[in-house]
Enzyme design. Structure first.
Site, PDB file in Angstrom:
ATOM      1  N   CYS A  38       9.843  12.448  40.985  1.00 17.32           N
ATOM      2  CA  CYS A  38      10.178  10.766  40.949  1.00 17.32           C
ATOM      3  C   CYS A  38       8.679  10.361  40.625  1.00 17.32           C
ATOM      4  CB  CYS A  38      10.649  10.430  42.509  1.00 17.32           C
ATOM      5  SG  CYS A  38      10.789   8.505  42.463  1.00 17.32           S
ATOM      6  N   SER A  40       7.340   7.837  41.956  1.00 17.44           N
ATOM      7  CA  SER A  40       6.536   7.544  43.192  1.00 17.44           C
ATOM      8  C   SER A  40       5.482   8.766  43.573  1.00 17.44           C
ATOM      9  CB  SER A  40       7.251   7.311  44.594  1.00 17.44           C
ATOM     10  OG  SER A  40       8.219   6.181  44.376  1.00 17.44           O
ATOM     11  N   HIS A  43       2.659   8.258  40.960  1.00 15.37           N
ATOM     12  CA  HIS A  43       1.561   7.335  41.046  1.00 15.37           C
ATOM     13  C   HIS A  43       0.626   7.881  42.309  1.00 15.37           C
ATOM     14  CE1 HIS A  43       3.266   3.752  39.589  1.00 15.37           C
ATOM     15  NE2 HIS A  43       4.687   3.660  40.016  1.00 15.37           N
ATOM     16  N   HIS A  59       9.497  13.270  48.045  1.00 14.21           N
ATOM     17  CA  HIS A  59      10.030  12.511  49.030  1.00 14.21           C
ATOM     18  C   HIS A  59      11.480  12.393  48.898  1.00 14.21           C
ATOM     19  CE1 HIS A  59       9.238  10.098  45.568  1.00 14.21           C
ATOM     20  NE2 HIS A  59      10.257   9.160  46.228  1.00 14.21           N
ATOM     21  N   CYS A 165      16.759   9.397  47.105  1.00 15.07           N
ATOM     22  CA  CYS A 165      15.878   8.252  46.942  1.00 15.07           C
ATOM     23  C   CYS A 165      16.246   7.353  45.745  1.00 15.07           C
ATOM     24  CB  CYS A 165      14.483   8.830  46.083  1.00 15.07           C
ATOM     25  SG  CYS A 165      13.202   7.711  45.655  1.00 15.07           S
TER      26      CYS A 165
END
Length: 364
Positions: A38, A40, A43, A59, A165
């Protein structure tokens, strides 16, 4: 066991041997089955999102319960589960106010477990944090029992991982947007994993028009299979002007699934009078967006944030499973690449090269 650990930002993840403590009270040990790659996590790797280092990332995942800590009820070894990237405590102000996805206790504990202690340690003796307290880029993980949502036998673990997610975040943002109703017109900025699921959520609502906006034509073409009715290539055309031209003045709802000052400003500008812009994507920490304040007031526009589908993760998981089983969500079609844990950095390279859909890590 092995886990993908970030020791330094802007450097590749290191797949290393990790020792783990047995689950404490209210925790379980999960053997991972599948994990989504993902943005995220991306990042965090690039330093535009901040977590204390070292940290085991991941996650978005699903796995099988191996053992239980004290006081765990409602779960048993062998249960196949989606893992929630927010575990709510049930007693903080946010939980009691009906926002378990914003649990204060969970956030305050950071990359430690809910009791403020670590479960992972590397072979050099360093405590290793766990992203979202689940760290699904690991062969096994000690997680809060509340993170685990048991799934039916006909839901594959790779599908379950994405429900953890991007599916819940995207579909939930659409179906839980304030005041949204069937026949609304919708624009979606950013057509990665979350954006594709906003599109699917809009299709569930029988949106009159679903306009996909992205910088890459191949990603735009990919959105058609998930419900996009119109495509806007923002690398070639002004997306605000194009959306207004397609709709005769602006959409009812614009969703920023990318997360930047530019895209949220464009989302607000592209909605009609009394329209709503919904920000889902996480912008780099510290970013601020220029907003036409006069336009916001004079045209009674609304700007809202949406985190994890704007609802209880477990309640939304149940809905996503039902939609999937009834053939209303194409989750398997989101998966375009599969990797072993040892090739996880190749998976993140695919994000850098803007490839379609989702990549996943598969565990044996």
């Amino acid at each position: 066991m092995k886990a993908a650990v970030l020791y330094e930002t802007k450097q590749p993840l290191q797949v290393v041997e990790i020792d783990y403590s047995p689950p404490k009270r209210g925790e379980v040990l999960v053997k991972m089955g599948a994990a989504g790659i993902c943005a995220s996590d991306h990042h965090i790797i690039h330093g535009t999102g901040l977590l204390p280092l070292p940290v085991a990332l991941g996650h978005e995942g699903a796995g099988t319960v191996e053992s239980l800590g004290d006081g765990v009820s409602g779960l048993a070894p062998g249960d196949r589960c989606i893992l929630s990237f927010v575990s709510d405590c049930g007693y903080c102000k946010s939980c009691r106010d009906g926002f378990p996805n914003l649990c204060d206790t969970f956030r305050n504990a950071g990359t430690k477990q809910m009791d403020g202690t670590f479960r992972f340690r590397d072979r050099e003796g360093n405590d290793v944090g766990q992203m979202s307290k689940i760290s699904v880029f690991s062969e096994k993980s000690v997680v809060p029992a509340q993170a685990c949502y048991p799934i039916p036998a006909d839901v594959p673990l790779d599908v379950a991982a994405l429900i953890g997610c991007c599916v819940t975040t995207g579909v939930g943002a659409a179906i839980n947007a304030p005041g949204i109703k069937a026949g609304s017109t919708v624009a979606v900025f950013g057509c990665g994993g979350v954006g594709l699921n906003v599109i699917q959520g809009a299709r569930l609502l029988n949106a009159a028009r679903v306009i996909a906006v992205d910088l890459h034509q191949h990603k735009l073409e990919f959105t058609k299979r998930f419900g996009a009715t119109d495509l806007v290539n923002a690398a070639k055309d002004d997306p605000v002007a194009a959306i207004k031209d397609l709709t005769g003045g602006g959409v009812d709802y614009a969703f920023d699934a990318f997360g930047s000052a530019q895209t949220i400003s464009q989302a607000i500008d592209s909605v009609r009078k009394t329209g709503t812009a919904v920000m889902i994507g996480l912008a780099p920490v510290g970013d601020r967006a220029p907003i036409d304040m006069s336009d916001l007031v004079r045209n009674q526009k609304t700007l809202v944030g949406s985190y994890y589908g704007s609802g209880s993760p477990h309640e939304l998981f149940g809905k996503m499973i039902d939609f999937y089983q009834r053939g209303l969500l194409d989750i398997g079609g989101l998966i375009q690449r599969r990797y072993p844990l040892s090739q996880i950095n190749e998976g993140f390279a695919a994000i850098d090269s803007h490839e379609n859909g989702r990549g996943i890590i598969e565990f044996q």
